[in-house]
Design an enzyme around this catalytic site. Structure first.
Site, PDB file in Angstrom:
ATOM      1  CG  HIS A  19      -1.737  -1.196   1.395  1.00  0.00           C
ATOM      2  ND1 HIS A  19      -2.624  -1.633   0.436  1.00  0.00           N
ATOM      3  CD2 HIS A  19      -1.828  -2.083   2.415  1.00  0.00           C
ATOM      4  CE1 HIS A  19      -3.210  -2.741   0.857  1.00  0.00           C
ATOM      5  NE2 HIS A  19      -2.750  -3.033   2.051  1.00  0.00           N
ATOM      6  CD  GLU A  45      -3.243  -3.484   5.817  1.00  0.00           C
ATOM      7  OE1 GLU A  45      -4.173  -2.882   5.242  1.00  0.00           O
ATOM      8  OE2 GLU A  45      -2.795  -4.570   5.415  1.00  0.00           O
ATOM      9  CG  HIS A  70       0.802  -6.736   3.415  1.00  0.00           C
ATOM     10  ND1 HIS A  70       1.078  -5.435   3.046  1.00  0.00           N
ATOM     11  CD2 HIS A  70      -0.537  -6.887   3.235  1.00  0.00           C
ATOM     12  CE1 HIS A  70      -0.031  -4.828   2.675  1.00  0.00           C
ATOM     13  NE2 HIS A  70      -1.037  -5.700   2.783  1.00  0.00           N
ATOM     14  NE  ARG A 129      -4.998  -8.117  -6.804  1.00  0.00           N
ATOM     15  CZ  ARG A 129      -5.942  -7.424  -7.436  1.00  0.00           C
ATOM     16  NH1 ARG A 129      -5.824  -7.165  -8.728  1.00  0.00           N
ATOM     17  NH2 ARG A 129      -7.003  -7.006  -6.791  1.00  0.00           N
TER      18      ARG A 129
END
Length: 327
Positions: free
Chosen positions: A105, A122, A180, A200
């Site tokens: 991200h 996150e 991740h 992605r």
């Protein structure tokens, strides 16, 4: 205006190519006719999926509408000054019946530049894990961009990724930029910045029901990736019964674990923020202003800033993630 109260929102269910059944079988949340459910969005200010109040006098009101009406009374003075009419956190449950794609991200700077959005830092709390479950967080050695590209282009990307065993109670903090993926067999609660931007990197050559591979974002990911190696990727904490245990504290959110066998009272008078409860085990009742609000496993509750004090009553015990903006 109607006085604010502890708010529960209608769950937003999302089927995913890698989703499973644990949202229904473990969390007891009914996703209806969907073949599977990979994610639920419990509290969301993302424009495409804004949460709607599930009950009480404000039933049917969207989180965006509440923010416009109540402003700092809902989220706190500093939070409202910084974020305005965008709710700053997104809360999800994720059921990985298969490995998710390897992804990254962007940080705030990149996300603002390319998407006019916040970045996406996150954290994950593992609620339940099949035996032998693993996930990927970061790299297993220091890399340059070129070394990363060499591995990527040769088809050996997984050789440089850091794989971690994952079991119930494990916590992983994933700052923007950390490569991740959630591995097969994991049921996770996720607290994150309000953003739906994912680059992605690799999707294991999977195809959808029409035979199409999902889009990759190889070039965008290069600028977003943090190529450093870190000594620890799993968050260390000491579990304690009937105590508030800090799990993660960062500029975007603080998350604590409350594993209580008995009732307790909470005083948020000195906190200039809303508070979110994510119930991951057991059940309890929020008592406020002579009213009772039952909470069970799988429920997520938004406590407005205007509610400074609550009683949490329980007979069976409960385990919750408590999140807010600030230290």
């Amino acid at each position: 205006m109607i006085p604010l109260y502890p708010l529960k929102f209608k769950t937003i269910y999302k089927d995913k190519i890698w989703g499973g059944q644990k949202i229904k079988t473990y969390l007891h949340k009914d996703f209806g006719a969907l073949p599977n459910c990979g994610e639920t969005w419990e509290i969301s200010g993302v424009k495409s999926d804004v949460s709607v109040v599930a009950g009480g006098e404000l039933q049917g009101e969207s989180l965006a509408d509440l923010l416009e009406k109540y402003k700092e009374e809902l989220v706190g003075k500093k939070v409202y000054e910084h974020f305005g009419n965008i709710f700053p956190l997104l809360v999800k449950f994720i059921d990985a019946n298969d490995d998710l794609s390897i992804q990254v991200h962007p940080n705030d700077e990149l996300a603002k530049k390319h998407h006019n959005s916040f970045g996406k830092t996150e954290m994950w709390y593992v609620i339940e894990a099949d035996p032998g479950s693993t996930l990927i967080a970061g790299f297993n050695k220091e890399l340059t961009e070129q070394e990363y590209l060499d591995k990527f282009n040769s088809g050996h990307l997984t050789d440089i990724l850091n794989k971690e065993d994952a079991k119930a109670g494990d916590v992983f903090f994933l700052p923007a930029g950390r490569v991740h993926t959630i591995g097969k067999g994991l049921l996770i609660a996720e607290i994150q910045q309000t953003s739906d931007i994912t680059y992605r990197i690799y999707d294991f050559d999977r195809v959808d029901d029409k035979g199409n591979k999902r889009e990759l974002h190889t070039q965008e990911a290069l600028a977003a990736i943090d190529y450093k190696h870190y000594p620890e990727y799993k968050t260390k904490y000491q579990p304690e019964k009937d105590e508030t245990v800090k799990l993660v504290s960062c500029p975007y959110f603080t998350t604590n674990l409350l594993d209580f066998t008995k009732g307790t009272s909470k005083d948020y008078s000195n906190l200039d923020s809303f508070v979110i409860y994510v119930c991951i085990e057991g059940q309890f009742t929020i008592k406020h202003n002579h009213a009772s609000y039952p909470v069970k496993m799988g429920d997520c509750i938004l406590l407005p800033k205007s509610i400074d004090k609550v009683e949490l009553e329980t007979t069976a015990g409960f385990k919750i993630l408590e999140s807010y903006i600030g230290e």
